[in-house]
Design a protein around this motif. Structure first.
Motif, PDB file in Angstrom:
ATOM      1  N   ASP A 203       0.809  -1.218   0.000  1.00  0.00           N
ATOM      2  CA  ASP A 203       0.000   0.000   0.000  1.00  0.00           C
ATOM      3  C   ASP A 203       0.844   1.271   0.000  1.00  0.00           C
ATOM      4  OD1 ASP A 203      -2.354  -1.452   0.071  1.00  0.00           O
ATOM      5  OD2 ASP A 203      -2.506  -1.415   2.263  1.00  0.00           O
ATOM      6  N   ASP A 204       2.160   1.122  -0.093  1.00  0.00           N
ATOM      7  CA  ASP A 204       3.046   2.287  -0.089  1.00  0.00           C
ATOM      8  C   ASP A 204       2.751   3.139  -1.326  1.00  0.00           C
ATOM      9  OD1 ASP A 204       5.149   4.116  -0.272  1.00  0.00           O
ATOM     10  OD2 ASP A 204       6.570   2.744   0.653  1.00  0.00           O
ATOM     11  N   PRO A 205       2.284   4.376  -1.142  1.00  0.00           N
ATOM     12  CA  PRO A 205       1.897   5.189  -2.311  1.00  0.00           C
ATOM     13  C   PRO A 205       3.058   5.576  -3.209  1.00  0.00           C
ATOM     14  CG  PRO A 205       1.828   6.496  -0.293  1.00  0.00           C
ATOM     15  CD  PRO A 205       2.068   5.079   0.127  1.00  0.00           C
ATOM     16  N   SER A 206       4.262   5.607  -2.657  1.00  0.00           N
ATOM     17  CA  SER A 206       5.421   6.030  -3.455  1.00  0.00           C
ATOM     18  C   SER A 206       6.171   4.871  -4.084  1.00  0.00           C
ATOM     19  CB  SER A 206       6.388   6.843  -2.580  1.00  0.00           C
ATOM     20  OG  SER A 206       6.847   6.049  -1.484  1.00  0.00           O
ATOM     21  N   ASP A 207       6.174   3.711  -3.415  1.00  0.00           N
ATOM     22  CA  ASP A 207       6.938   2.571  -3.926  1.00  0.00           C
ATOM     23  C   ASP A 207       6.311   1.262  -3.473  1.00  0.00           C
ATOM     24  OD1 ASP A 207       8.919   1.059  -5.125  1.00  0.00           O
ATOM     25  OD2 ASP A 207      10.332   1.279  -3.446  1.00  0.00           O
ATOM     26  N   PRO A 208       5.186   0.858  -4.050  1.00  0.00           N
ATOM     27  CA  PRO A 208       4.538  -0.404  -3.647  1.00  0.00           C
ATOM     28  C   PRO A 208       5.473  -1.586  -3.857  1.00  0.00           C
ATOM     29  CG  PRO A 208       3.100   0.900  -5.066  1.00  0.00           C
ATOM     30  CD  PRO A 208       4.458   1.529  -5.140  1.00  0.00           C
ATOM     31  N   ALA A 209       5.426  -2.524  -2.915  1.00  0.00           N
ATOM     32  CA  ALA A 209       6.274  -3.712  -2.989  1.00  0.00           C
ATOM     33  C   ALA A 209       5.432  -4.943  -2.686  1.00  0.00           C
ATOM     34  CB  ALA A 209       7.437  -3.599  -1.992  1.00  0.00           C
ATOM     35  N   PRO A 210       5.841  -6.101  -3.221  1.00  0.00           N
ATOM     36  CA  PRO A 210       5.074  -7.334  -2.972  1.00  0.00           C
ATOM     37  C   PRO A 210       5.274  -7.860  -1.551  1.00  0.00           C
ATOM     38  CG  PRO A 210       7.013  -7.836  -4.268  1.00  0.00           C
ATOM     39  CD  PRO A 210       6.982  -6.337  -4.118  1.00  0.00           C
ATOM     40  N   GLY A 211       4.592  -7.248  -0.628  1.00  0.00           N
ATOM     41  CA  GLY A 211       4.659  -7.658   0.774  1.00  0.00           C
ATOM     42  C   GLY A 211       3.400  -7.241   1.486  1.00  0.00           C
ATOM     43  N   ASP A 212       3.154  -7.813   2.642  1.00  0.00           N
ATOM     44  CA  ASP A 212       1.975  -7.467   3.424  1.00  0.00           C
ATOM     45  C   ASP A 212       2.269  -7.709   4.896  1.00  0.00           C
ATOM     46  OD1 ASP A 212      -0.581  -6.462   3.736  1.00  0.00           O
ATOM     47  OD2 ASP A 212      -1.573  -8.391   3.464  1.00  0.00           O
ATOM     48  N   ILE A 213       1.390  -7.226   5.758  1.00  0.00           N
ATOM     49  CA  ILE A 213       1.509  -7.449   7.193  1.00  0.00           C
ATOM     50  C   ILE A 213       0.189  -8.026   7.702  1.00  0.00           C
ATOM     51  CG2 ILE A 213       3.212  -5.634   7.533  1.00  0.00           C
ATOM     52  CD1 ILE A 213       0.908  -3.903   8.671  1.00  0.00           C
ATOM     53  N   ALA A 214       0.246  -8.615   8.882  1.00  0.00           N
ATOM     54  CA  ALA A 214      -0.954  -9.242   9.440  1.00  0.00           C
ATOM     55  C   ALA A 214      -0.894  -9.272  10.951  1.00  0.00           C
ATOM     56  CB  ALA A 214      -1.115 -10.660   8.896  1.00  0.00           C
ATOM     57  N   TYR A 215      -2.063  -9.372  11.521  1.00  0.00           N
ATOM     58  CA  TYR A 215      -2.244  -9.530  12.960  1.00  0.00           C
ATOM     59  C   TYR A 215      -2.296 -11.012  13.285  1.00  0.00           C
ATOM     60  CZ  TYR A 215      -4.817  -9.428  17.439  1.00  0.00           C
ATOM     61  OH  TYR A 215      -5.227  -9.615  18.732  1.00  0.00           O
ATOM     62  N   LEU A 216      -1.620 -11.395  14.360  1.00  0.00           N
ATOM     63  CA  LEU A 216      -1.724 -12.747  14.911  1.00  0.00           C
ATOM     64  C   LEU A 216      -1.935 -12.608  16.404  1.00  0.00           C
ATOM     65  CD1 LEU A 216      -1.431 -15.848  15.061  1.00  0.00           C
ATOM     66  CD2 LEU A 216       1.065 -15.510  15.138  1.00  0.00           C
ATOM     67  N   GLY A 217      -2.994 -13.202  16.916  1.00  0.00           N
ATOM     68  CA  GLY A 217      -3.234 -13.077  18.346  1.00  0.00           C
ATOM     69  C   GLY A 217      -4.178 -14.138  18.886  1.00  0.00           C
TER      70      GLY A 217
END
Length: 292
Positions: A203-217
């Motif tokens: 979601d980086d507006p300047s330099d999108p990259a193939p990665g993501d984050i997530a919640y684990l709990g």
């Protein structure tokens, strides 16, 4: 000197009474069904007990007890302790459950409701991990309404607050991490204590990259009678990253959290075309709830 003490566990007496009840049945059509069910319960209990024994032996050895010490505590020989040390499922099995795990993934609304490829892959990878831990498991589906009954034992929910008001409410009670929308419209995971904000590289507006984050709990059930595991990616691919992370790091997470409520942020990288996860890692420590 160590002394082996008798351990009168009430559940043991309940099992004995159940065996007697089945034995007293005169109708063999009923007794054979009851016997099969009871055998399944007893076998599951034996597997879980062997896991606990293995975990306790490892803990004692790690905390300065010799093999001779452990043998005296158990009332067996040192050679037998050596055998039992490697018997049974791994201790981290308890992170998922003790008998039968249900994994829930969301349905997506469309011309016909469907399951996203990433969500399906996450569910299958979690089921494979469940089976690897010598647990039974099945895959269920969350309707597009997002309604989920969280009051079940051994439940793993793969669903974020964007998809379900139920998970949104559960996440709202997390004392360590919030799942929220930024002013620019991006979703973020924020550490409540430090204020650190984590956003998805894609979601980086300047330099999108193939990665993501997530919640684990692990969060409390609404009925207050247990907990459930929640996995929620900013995008669906982030949840698959958590499944990848747990496959490689569940023992470490279990060592820190056990079966207590906790939360953390996990990051993952993936191939842009196939969306296959190439790596995953923790962005935060395992944050135990109820501790400063």
């Amino acid at each position: 000197m160590y002394e082996v003490l008798p351990c009168p566990i009430p559940e043991v007496y309940a099992v004995i009474e159940e065996v007697r009840r089945v034995a007293a049945m005169q109708d063999h059509t009923l007794r054979v069904k009851a016997a099969v069910e009871l055998m399944g319960e007893l076998q599951a209990a034996v597997v879980e007990t062997s896991r606990m024994r293995k975990e306790s032996i490892a803990w004692l050895r790690d905390h300065g007890h010799s093999m001779a010490d452990v043998a005296r505590l158990m009332g067996v020989s040192r050679a037998r302790v050596a055998q039992l040390r490697d018997a049974g499922p791994p201790p981290e099995r308890a992170f998922l459950g003790t008998q039968h795990v249900q994994v829930l993934v969301p349905m997506r609304a469309g011309e016909r409701d469907f399951v996203a490829l990433e969500d399906s892959s996450t569910g299958q990878k979690l089921l494979a991990l469940t089976h690897q831990m010598q647990l039974a498991g099945d895959l269920g589906y969350i309707p597009t309404s997002g309604e989920i009954d969280l009051n079940h034992e051994e439940l793993v929910v793969v669903c974020g607050p964007k998809t379900s008001p139920v998970t949104a409410e559960a996440l709202g009670g997390d004392p360590k991490i919030s799942f929220e929308t930024l002013p620019d419209g991006r979703w973020a995971l924020t550490e409540r204590d430090s204020g650190t904000v984590h956003t998805s590289p894609s979601d980086d507006p300047s330099d999108p990259a193939p990665g993501d984050i997530a919640y684990l709990g692990r969060l409390p059930r609404p009925d207050g009678r247990g907990t459930f595991l929640l996995i929620a990616g900013v995008h669906a691919i982030g949840s698959l990253g958590v499944a990848h992370f747990l496959t490689e790091n569940m023992a470490e997470v279990y060592e820190k959290a056990g079966t207590s409520p906790f939360s953390m942020v996990v990051a993952a990288d993936f191939e842009a075309g196939s969306k296959a996860i190439t790596s995953s890692r923790a962005l935060t420590d395992v944050l135990l709830h109820g501790r400063a």
